[in-house]
Scaffold this active site. Sequence first.
Site, PDB file in Angstrom:
ATOM      1  CG  HIS A 129      -0.396   0.369   2.496  1.00  0.00           C
ATOM      2  ND1 HIS A 129      -0.082  -0.550   3.466  1.00  0.00           N
ATOM      3  CD2 HIS A 129      -0.065   1.577   3.024  1.00  0.00           C
ATOM      4  CE1 HIS A 129       0.407   0.071   4.524  1.00  0.00           C
ATOM      5  NE2 HIS A 129       0.422   1.366   4.288  1.00  0.00           N
ATOM      6  CG  ASP A 183      -0.153  -3.939   2.741  1.00  0.00           C
ATOM      7  OD1 ASP A 183       0.373  -3.467   1.712  1.00  0.00           O
ATOM      8  OD2 ASP A 183      -0.395  -3.265   3.758  1.00  0.00           O
ATOM      9  CB  SER A 224       3.069   1.770   6.142  1.00  0.00           C
ATOM     10  OG  SER A 224       1.768   1.883   6.629  1.00  0.00           O
TER      11      SER A 224
END
Length: 564
Positions: free
Chosen positions: A272, A323, A420
């Site tokens: 992402h 992801d 992330s």
Amino acid sequence: MLRNLVVFAYVFGLYIGPFCRSQVKAVCRTLILNCVNYKLQMQPQSLPSAQDVFFIMPSRSTLALFAVLLTWQFDTIKGACDDKFTRCAQYPALCASASIRESCPKTCKTCESNLCTENNGGCDQVCTWANEAVSCSCRSGFRLENDNKTCVDIDECTERPNPCFIGLPVYCVNTLGSYSCQTYKCKLPGEMNYYKSPKCCKATNGRCGTTESIRDRYLETRLLATPTVTRIFGGTNAGLSSWPWQAQILNNGAPHCGGSLITDRWVLSAAHCFTSSSYENMFVYLGQILSASLDSVDITRRLQRTIEQLITHAEYSADFRNDVALLKLNSPVQSNDIISPVCLPCGETPEPGVKCWVTGFGRTNPSDFSGSEVLQEVDVPIVDPEKCRKAYAGHATIYTDKMLCAGYDAGKKDACNGDSGGPLVCQRADSCEWYVSGVVSFGKGCALAGYYGIYANVINYEAWIREQLGDDSANLCSKIYNQCRGRKDKDTDCETKLDKCETFPKYMKANCALTCCKLQIGEISNCFDNSGMTNICHIYSNKCRDPTLLTFMEENCKKTCNFC
């Protein structure tokens, strides 16, 4: 008027920027980040897109710098020691900014001979070039030796009064650049404490997952045998060499995501992070505990790389399934005390309750969107998948075969925006070696009670990683863990029938699959004395080869007589 200016700055940086210098785009993006108050509930732990922001008053200095940049003429002046813009000489006062120093090397006098750029000036850690001379210094927790170049670890446990003494018998455990207080200190040769834990593990010196503290303990044990003698909420600052695989990804000069170095050429991150951003404007930084986005940051030992190739999982979806992403660096990196790869799981997975660690440069405060200037670390226990799925019911879909959950019921410790793609790492059950178990993916808010951090479960992507890396995947795993994963025993007495794994394979595969698998890989042995015969075997251990008792001893005393 102010809002129009900020909107113009953002549009200029994103769309007109490609026709200007990359540093101008970085400044424009930095301006926007200073003007953002980003709020959301269900969020990926990365930076916001243009659709997610609303504006507040930026600082005067940022607006002034932006105004100066807009008035510059963008004609490049060739020459390594020349200013890149014609008006650099008018603004020497702005040289405190790293962006200006890079664009105006002549005005800011940054192109003069700097011996720190050559072999780090001979310094062990930090090299500073001032008054045309090299000055060496050390990071926190280290001491500069008399040669004014070498840095050695300060043993806080022995060189100073016990920092752990609080009226209880708490042991001080030294690590490179730091220490921790534990209820037990491991003392056996070749052993050391798990990271900030009272439990013991075996020190190793493998290709991956080995920090300088582990390596030092391993080498120290070998020497003694010879005759000669930190999206992080609730975390703390990380030590210099505690997480040598940590990567920071900057997009147009602004912090974007994290990653894990898994080979000398590849970084593991989250898919992402790259769905709405071009990797062509990104840089990957390794070997640092201070954010690469800072103006005044020691760059003498950190490494900067561009992304040569980006591979996102083909089945990544907007609900964060699959992801994961792989970044191929433009050139390999050399492993050292502050840069080295982390291991893949190689079949190992942490059980619920096991304490693992997540690191990153993400937010540390709900009201501060800019993220942490210092690499943060925080411990989070693995959460039972079904418990995690129920906690997110009605908010998000938790794919228990693809995702891993970690955190506390009460919250307070978690990853957050900006983390992330970064690593969730655990230590092996049979050694101190670290492996990357998860990739920071998303969560409901940050560190909220009742909601856990969600990570891509790396063990489910090991085959995909090897396939994408091709020849670069050689030697990723020196040992395969949990090879018998998924196999079960139906019978309760399988270990008493180990000899039948070969003589009756069909029956044993159906009824004792787990036990026979463990026997095959050497996890258990068929070499034991029969139940109830242990004492007799010991009494007659000198009769193992006696022809009169040979048959009896072969049947009942395999271990004692070494008949295996």
